[in-house]
Structures are given as structure tokens and as C-alpha cells.
Write an enzyme that holds these catalytic residues in place. Structure first.
Site, mmCIF file in Angstrom:
data_model
loop_
_atom_site.group_PDB
_atom_site.id
_atom_site.type_symbol
_atom_site.label_atom_id
_atom_site.label_comp_id
_atom_site.label_asym_id
_atom_site.label_seq_id
_atom_site.Cartn_x
_atom_site.Cartn_y
_atom_site.Cartn_z
ATOM 1 N N GLU A 85 0.857 -1.191 0.000
ATOM 2 C CA GLU A 85 0.000 0.000 0.000
ATOM 3 C C GLU A 85 0.889 1.236 0.000
ATOM 4 O OE1 GLU A 85 -3.895 1.925 2.206
ATOM 5 O OE2 GLU A 85 -3.021 0.080 3.000
ATOM 6 N N LYS A 109 -3.215 -14.348 18.224
ATOM 7 C CA LYS A 109 -3.592 -14.044 16.843
ATOM 8 C C LYS A 109 -5.097 -14.064 16.607
ATOM 9 C CE LYS A 109 0.877 -15.843 15.570
ATOM 10 N NZ LYS A 109 1.640 -17.015 15.122
ATOM 11 N N ASP A 123 6.351 -11.702 13.735
ATOM 12 C CA ASP A 123 5.294 -12.603 13.291
ATOM 13 C C ASP A 123 4.111 -11.738 12.867
ATOM 14 O OD1 ASP A 123 3.234 -14.430 12.987
ATOM 15 O OD2 ASP A 123 3.850 -15.663 14.688
ATOM 16 N N HIS A 176 -4.742 8.725 -2.919
ATOM 17 C CA HIS A 176 -4.491 7.315 -3.249
ATOM 18 C C HIS A 176 -4.295 7.127 -4.743
ATOM 19 C CE1 HIS A 176 -4.907 4.304 0.063
ATOM 20 N NE2 HIS A 176 -5.200 5.401 0.727
#
Length: 353
Positions: free
Chosen positions: A37, A168, A244, A339
Site C-alpha cells: 500500500e 492471533k 510474526d 491514493h
């Protein structure tokens, strides 16, 4: 020896510098972000520019740190589970010795539990030095579980991981108790800087934060969260520093605050689940070593200090991107226009440029 794997090419750039101070570190540093991005780089860069214009920069306060692992044991009945739970609480010093026998750097700092029917969920909390601590916590919990099964009557093995950690996954318990480093960042932006750099006002940002981050997230059923896009900055930072990346799931939980203080903007991001380390798996890669060294996280310090430094820099990076996005969204058309312009430009840039 040839490596058994290759390194995926994710575009990475350094942005900044940003200024950060607080109870862990006072420094000015550029930060690495690996992301597809591409508008994220200039957006975080704008927030970083503001941190350099504010008197104390971003003030980052580390308020807690702990890595967790939960285990599951089965009892004969609920009364046995209850008795076992309080036996565990009463033997905390004994359990700390079990952990110390397995590791020089792992320390048991807390135990919590829940009982459902005849099942006992035990959540162990550890200090893990400069490591993020997943494997260290699991190793210690494995030893603790074995010890409990040998010494407490009426219980049997359920699982080494019971989802009460929680690893997670976005859960209330992590938002409340924290998992990893809990960091609060604050920035006071002068009225003139808000106008000249962000092209908006403190009042408009504060109003949007309430309507979007607080009310919008409430309506959506968010869990212990009220922010615009913590995950964007965390993923870029995690990939660049060998973390991670799946831990952005709980890492993206957190709260953004914005207040109009007589035209000046008080802006804060609270991140209770920053899971980062400067040693361990993934840190041996050359680009990660280089990035950690440039961030000042390869200097000889007391155990745990390099990981704390990395955590507060990560939290400051999150604030930079969060502030820039919210400011853009107070102005009609700015977000999409930016963007389109930036992504069209960056589509022409090859990885490694």
C-alpha cells in the site's frame, strides 16, 4: 549452505524522521515500512513531520509488558476444578521456580483462570526479555502443565493451548489485560501546524474521531477497539523488522483519542497488544538485522531494553499514520485523490528502487 527458503519481495521504504520521547527512549529516527500500500509511506511521513514540529515529539509511555499462553485441564467436576485453580494461585513461587529451571530469560509474572463446567482454563503470563516470546511462553507452559498434572489430584491433560491466551485473535481479554507490550502514545500539535501541514482543524479531527472511530466501531461491533487503521502501520513495521505478522490481529486492537485544546490538537493512540522482539526467529535475515541496527535495537543493553525500544518506535509509527489518515478524512475527496495519484506513480516503481 543454501537457505531452504527465499525471501518474498515486499516493497520497503524508510520514512521520517519521527521524534519520540518517554519512559523508554528519547530519539529521532527514520522507520522502515514494508507494504504494497504505497500511499502509506507519505501518509506516515506526514505524521512523522508533525512529530518533529511538536515540542516533545511523540511521548510514548510503556505501561505494561507480558506474553501469555493458556493451558486447558480437565477436572472430575467443577468443585475439583475450583480447588485446583486456587491451589495454582497459592503455589505461584513454586511455579516460578519451575519456569526458571527451563529458561534464563523467561519469568512467570502472573496466573489467571476461568472455569467452565469441569474444565479449567489457566492463563500464564511471562516476561520474555528481548524476544516476542511465543515459543518461550509455550515451553514454560508445557513445563508448568506437566508439573500441575503431577502434583494436583483430580485433573488431567486437556491442551497445551486453550485459546484463553489469546494468540492471533481479536478478543476482549487481550484488550483488557494486554498481550505483548502495552504502549500509550501522545502528541500535542500546535494550531498552526494542524492548519499548515494537516490542512484541517483540531475540532474537525476530534469530531471525526468520535463519529468514526468511537461510534462507527461501536455500531460495527468492534472488540476493544476504536481506531482507523492501526493494522496498516503495524503490518508494514512488523514485516520490516522480522516480527510474526499474524500478530497484527490482536495488535490492531486499540483506542485513538483526539481533543481540541483551544485550537491545539491533543492526539493519542493506545496499543495494548504490541508483540515485538529483537531476537528469535526471523531476526537472522540480513535485511532485518540491518533494519534493527538502524533503529538502534542492536546495541548492548539490559535484557528487554531493545525490545521495549522497538515497541515504542512501532507505537509512534502507528500514531503518525493514524493522525495523517484522520486529518485527510476531514477533507472531502482528499483521501481518494491522494491514493489515486500516489498509487499510479508507485506502480511504475520496481521493487528495490
Amino acid at each position: 549452505m543454501t537457505s531452504p527458503y527465499t525471501v518474498a519481495a515486499v516493497p520497503m521504504r524508510w520514512v521520517g524522521p519521527l521524534r519520540v520521547s518517554g519512559n523508554v527512549v528519547t530519539t529521532e529516527t527514520h522507520v522502515p515500512l514494508a507494504t504494497y500500500e504505497s500511499p502509506l509511506w507519505p501518509s506516515v511521513g506526514r505524521g512523522a513531520k508533525i512529530s518533529m514540529l511538536a515540542e516533545h515529539g511523540i511521548v510514548a509511555t510503556l505501561v505494561d509488558e507480558r506474553m501469555t499462553r493458556s493451558v486447558l485441564v480437565e477436572a472430575r467436576d467443577a468443585q475439583t476444578a475450583y480447588t485446583a485453580a486456587w491451589s495454582i494461585e497459592a503455589r505461584i513461587d513454586e511455579l516460578r521456580d519451575v519456569v526458571r529451571a527451563r529458561s534464563r530469560f523467561t519469568e512467570l509474572i502472573g496466573v489467571r483462570h476461568e472455569i467452565v463446567a469441569n474444565l479449567l482454563f489457566v492463563r500464564f503470563e511471562f516476561a520474555t526479555g528481548d524476544a516476542a516470546g511465543h515459543n518461550m511462553a509455550t515451553l514454560a507452559s508445557d513445563a508448568l502443565l506437566g508439573h500441575l498434572l503431577e502434583t494436583i489430584p483430580g485433573i488431567s491433560y486437556g491442551s497445551i493451548s486453550a485459546n484463553y491466551c489469546t494468540d492471533k485473535k481479536a478478543t476482549a481479554i487481550n484488550g483488557i489485560l494486554g498481550r505483548g507490550k502495552n504502549v500509550v502514545t501522545e502528541l500535542l500539535v500546535p494550531r498552526a501546524v494542524v492548519a499548515d501541514v494537516l490542512h484541517t482543524t483540531a475540532a474537525r479531527i476530534a469530531e471525526l474521531n468520535i463519529r468514526k472511530n468511537l461510534l462507527g466501531t461501536l455500531l460495527a461491533g468492534g472488540i476493544r477497539s476504536a481506531n482507523a487503521h492501526f493494522a496498516n502501520m503495524l503490518l508494514g513495521f512488523y514485516l520490516a523488522t522480522g516480527q510474526d505478522a499474524a500478530n497484527i490481529v490482536e495488535g490492531s486492537q486499540g483506542v485513538t483519542m483526539a481533543e481540541d485544546r483551544h485550537g491545539d490538537l491533543y492526539f493519542s493512540c493506545t496499543l495494548p497488544n504490541l508483540i515485538v522482539g529483537t531476537v528469535g526467529n526471523g531476526k537472522e535475515l540480513e535485511f532485518v538485522e540491518d533494519n534493527l541496527a538502524r533503529l538502534g535495537c542492536r546495541v548492548e543493553r539490559e535484557v528487554g531494553e531493545n525490545a521495549r525500544r522497538l515497541a515504542v518506535i512501532a507505537a509512534a509509527t502507528v500514531l503518525c499514520g493514524e493522525l495523517s489518515l484522520l486529518a485527510a478524512q476531514t477533507n472531502p475527496g482528499e483521501l481518494m485523490r491522494t491514493h489515486v495519484q500516489l498509487e499510479r506513480h508507485n506502480n511504475k516503481v520496481k521493487v528495490g528502487d
